[in-house]
Design a protein around this motif. Structure first.
Motif, PDB file in Angstrom:
ATOM      1  N   TYR A   1       0.841  -1.198   0.000  1.00 46.96           N
ATOM      2  CA  TYR A   1       0.000   0.000   0.000  1.00 46.96           C
ATOM      3  C   TYR A   1       0.872   1.243   0.000  1.00 46.96           C
ATOM      4  O   TYR A   1       2.049   1.226   0.402  1.00 46.96           O
ATOM      5  N   ALA A   2       0.277   2.321  -0.459  1.00 47.32           N
ATOM      6  CA  ALA A   2       0.967   3.618  -0.484  1.00 47.32           C
ATOM      7  C   ALA A   2      -0.071   4.725  -0.480  1.00 47.32           C
ATOM      8  O   ALA A   2      -1.180   4.559  -0.999  1.00 47.32           O
ATOM      9  N   SER A   3       0.307   5.865   0.108  1.00 49.68           N
ATOM     10  CA  SER A   3      -0.601   7.005   0.186  1.00 49.68           C
ATOM     11  C   SER A   3       0.169   8.283  -0.071  1.00 49.68           C
ATOM     12  O   SER A   3       1.370   8.384   0.255  1.00 49.68           O
ATOM     13  N   ALA A   4      -0.521   9.248  -0.669  1.00 50.13           N
ATOM     14  CA  ALA A   4       0.090  10.565  -0.878  1.00 50.13           C
ATOM     15  C   ALA A   4       0.160  11.361   0.409  1.00 50.13           C
ATOM     16  O   ALA A   4       0.811  12.416   0.455  1.00 50.13           O
ATOM     17  N   GLU A   5      -0.488  10.904   1.459  1.00 50.29           N
ATOM     18  CA  GLU A   5      -0.449  11.571   2.769  1.00 50.29           C
ATOM     19  C   GLU A   5       0.946  11.409   3.370  1.00 50.29           C
ATOM     20  O   GLU A   5       1.410  10.296   3.594  1.00 50.29           O
TER      21      GLU A   5
END
Length: 524
Positions: free
Chosen positions: A315-319
Motif C-alpha cells: 500500500y501507499a498514500s500521498a499523505e
C-alpha cells in the motif's frame, strides 16, 4: 355586524390556507394512499413465488415463463450497480410472438437521481430516468425475430446516478434500492401444444416445484436422481406435498428427462487456494479513504481443513504527515483480525487464523483498509491512495480425518454411482437430502447417479438418523462414509468415516443423511 362576519370568515379561510400549505406534503401523501387503496393492485407481493403456467395454458398455445432468478433476490442497491434476469426459451415448439414483462419496485433517497438502462441479449432496449421517491414500473418489451429464435433471453439492468452528500461521506454510493420482482415473466404465443417433458418443466415456474412421490422407494430414488441432474444443469428445485396441486412428473416424464439432460462434467480446480486470483483486475485499487476486497471460497473444492489465511498487501498514500491505516479482516462478516499501522507506504504481511466455527460450506473473506487521517473539512476530498493484494492464500491442514475422508470419498465417487432410498422418506427429508447432494456433487469431478442400481460398486443411500445404527451394521466390511449438513455449524457439509459416524450423537443429526458405501475404494 355584517362587516365583522365577513372579516371573521376571511380570517378562517386564511388560517385554513396557511394550515393546508404547511401540511401540503402530508395531505398529498394521505390522498395518494387513499386513492391507491381504491385502485386494483398492479404489482405482485415482493416475496411471492414466481408462478409458472396454469394447467389450462399447457394446451392453449400460450406460455408464461418465470425468470430463472425467481427464487432469489435480484436487486440494484448502489450507483453504479448491475443485475440480470434470465428467461429460458422452449426448444420443442416455436414461439410466434412474445413479450417480456419486467416489474420493478424500489425507492431512491431524497435528492438522488439516476438512469436505469435495460438490454436484452446485449442489445439496448430502453432507458428510464429515475427521480427520488418510491418507484413502481411495469415494462413490456416485445420480442423481435432474433430474440424469439434464441435459446435464452438475458435481460441486463444497469443503473448509474448520484446522491447528495450525506453527512459529508465522500464515498457514499448508495441512495437506491430497486428490485426486479419475481412476478416478472416472459409471455409467448407458441405454434403448438407443449408436450416435451423438459419444456413442461421449464413452464412449471422458478424455482421448479416437484411433487415428492409417495408410492415406492424406486420412484423416490428416480425423482431425487433427476433433481440432482437438474441442479447440475443450473435449475433450482423444491419438493412439495402431493396436496399442493403443483406440477407433477410421471414415470415416463422422468425417463424422457433423464435421456434429454446432458451429462454434467465438473471442471473444479482442486488446487485453487489463492483467493486473490479470483479478484482479477480488482487486485489493485486506487481509493481515497476506504476500500475493501471480498473473496469467496467453497470448502467442497478444497483438499483439506482450512486453518488460516496468508495475506500480503502493498500500500501507499500521498499523505505524508500523520498517515495511519486500519486493516481489518472478516470471515463471513465475523472479525478475525484488525491491525493499525502508521506508515504511509509499506507492506502488510500476516498469517491470520480462520476459526472453524466461523466456516460454512460457502464462505467470504472480506479485507478492508481505512485511512485514519484527520480532516479539518469532513467534506474535503480524501488523499489518493493505492493498495495491491499480492497474495491471499488459504492454509490447509491435509492431515485431518475430515481431509482424508474427503479425499477417499472423492475417489469413490469418480464414476457411475447408484442412488438408493432404502426406506421411504418424507418431502422435507427429501429436500434436505437434495441439498446435501448439491454439496456432495462438488466433491466429484464427473459424478453421475444411476437411481436404484443396487449392483453398482459405489452406492449413495438416503437414510434418516434413527436408521443409522442398523445401516452401519449392515454395511459390514465395505468402506463407508457418512455425509450430512451440520445444523449447528451453518449447514456446513461434513464427511466422516464409518468408524467416526458410529460415535456421533443422533440428536444432533439433520432429518436425512447420505451414507456412501464402496466395495472398491480404499479405507476411509
Amino acid at each position: 355586524m355584517r362587516l365583522l362576519g365577513v372579516v371573521a370568515l376571511c380570517v378562517i379561510l386564511l388560517t385554513a390556507l396557511v394550515f393546508g400549505y404547511e401540511r401540503r406534503h402530508e395531505i398529498t401523501n394521505h390522498l395518494t394512499e387513499s386513492v391507491e387503496n381504491l385502485l386494483p393492485r398492479d404489482f405482485a407481493v415482493i416475496d411471492a413465488p414466481a408462478a409458472g403456467l396454469e394447467p389450462e395454458n399447457l394446451t392453449a398455445g400460450l406460455a408464461t415463463i418465470a425468470m430463472r432468478e425467481g427464487g432469489t433476490l435480484t436487486t440494484l442497491t448502489s450507483f453504479p450497480d448491475f443485475a440480470r434476469a434470465r428467461f429460458d426459451m422452449p426448444t420443442s415448439v416455436l414461439a410466434r410472438s412474445g413479450e417480456i414483462l419486467l416489474e420493478i419496485a424500489g425507492e431512491l433517497n431524497e435528492g438522488a437521481e439516476g438512469v436505469l438502462r435495460i438490454s436484452v441479449n446485449g442489445v439496448r432496449r430502453t432507458a428510464l430516468a429515475l427521480d427520488e421517491g418510491r418507484i413502481q414500473r411495469k415494462l413490456v418489451m416485445p420480442l423481435n425475430t432474433r430474440e424469439l429464435a434464441s435459446d435464452q433471453l438475458t435481460v441486463s439492468l444497469s443503473i448509474e446516478g448520484r446522491t447528495p452528500q450525506v453527512a459529508c461521506t465522500a464515498e457514499w454510493n448508495g441512495g437506491v434500492a430497486l428490485q426486479v420482482l419475481p412476478s416478472s415473466h416472459l409471455k409467448l404465443q407458441l405454434n403448438d401444444v407443449v408436450t416435451d417433458p423438459l419444456d413442461k418443466l421449464l413452464l412449471a415456474g422458478a424455482p421448479t416445484r416437484l411433487i415428492w412421490p409417495s408410492q415406492t422407494v424406486v420412484d423416490q430414488a428416480k425423482t431425487l436422481g433427476l433433481a440432482h441432474r437438474l441442479h447440475q444443469n443450473d435449475r433450482d428445485l423444491l419438493f412439495v406435498e402431493a396436496q399442493s396441486g403443483e406440477f407433477a412428473l410421471t414415470s415416463d416424464d422422468i425417463a424422457a428427462l433423464d435421456a434429454q439432460l446432458p451429462d454434467f462434467e465438473a471442471g473444479i480446480d482442486r488446487e485453487y487456494t489463492d483467493l486473490a486470483a479470483g479478484l482479477g483486475q480488482r487486485r489493485a485499487q486506487t481509493f481515497e479513504r476506504e476500500t475493501r476486497f471480498r473473496m469467496p471460497f467453497d470448502l467442497a473444492t478444497l483438499d483439506g481443513q482450512v486453518k488460516a489465511l496468508d495475506l500480503e498487501m502493498q500500500y501507499a498514500s500521498a499523505e505524508q504527515n500523520d498517515a495511519s491505516w486500519l486493516i481489518s479482516v472478516f470471515l463471513n462478516d465475523r472479525l478475525v483480525h484488525a491491525e493499525g499501522t502508521s506508515a504511509h507506504t509499506g507492506v502488510f504481511q500476516q498469517r491470520i487464523a480462520l476459526p472453524n466455527s466461523y466456516l460454512a460450506s460457502e464462505n467470504f473473506v472480506t479485507v478492508t483498509m481505512q485511512s485514519g487521517a484527520e480532516h479539518q473539512n469532513l467534506c474535503a476530498t480524501g488523499v489518493p491512495s493505492v493498495v495491491d493484494v499480492r497474495r491471499a492464500d488459504l492454509v490447509l491442514d491435509e492431515k485431518t480425518d475430515q481431509a482424508a475422508a474427503t479425499r477417499n470419498l472423492r475417489a469413490a465417487l469418480s464414476g457411475k454411482v447408484a442412488l438408493l432410498v432404502p426406506s421411504a422418506v418424507s418431502t422435507y427429508d427429501a429436500q434436505i437430502a437434495f441439498e446435501t447432494l448439491k454439496g456432495l456433487s462438488a466433491l466429484g469431478f464427473d459424478m453421475q447417479f444411476s437411481a436404484g442400481d443396487e449392483t453398482a460398486e459405489t452406492r449413495v443411500s438416503v437414510i434418516t438418523p434413527d436408521k443409522l445404527p442398523s445401516v452401519l451394521t449392515e454395511a459390514g466390511e465395505s468402506v463407508s462414509w457418512l455425509v450430512y449438513l451440520a445444523r449447528e455449524d451453518n449447514n456446513r457439509l461434513v464427511v466422516v468415516s464409518k468408524t467416526e459416524a458410529a460415535k456421533l450423537p443422533i440428536r444432533h443429526m439433520p432429518r436425512s443423511l447420505l451414507l456412501v458405501t464402496s466395495r472398491v475404494a480404499k479405507g476411509a
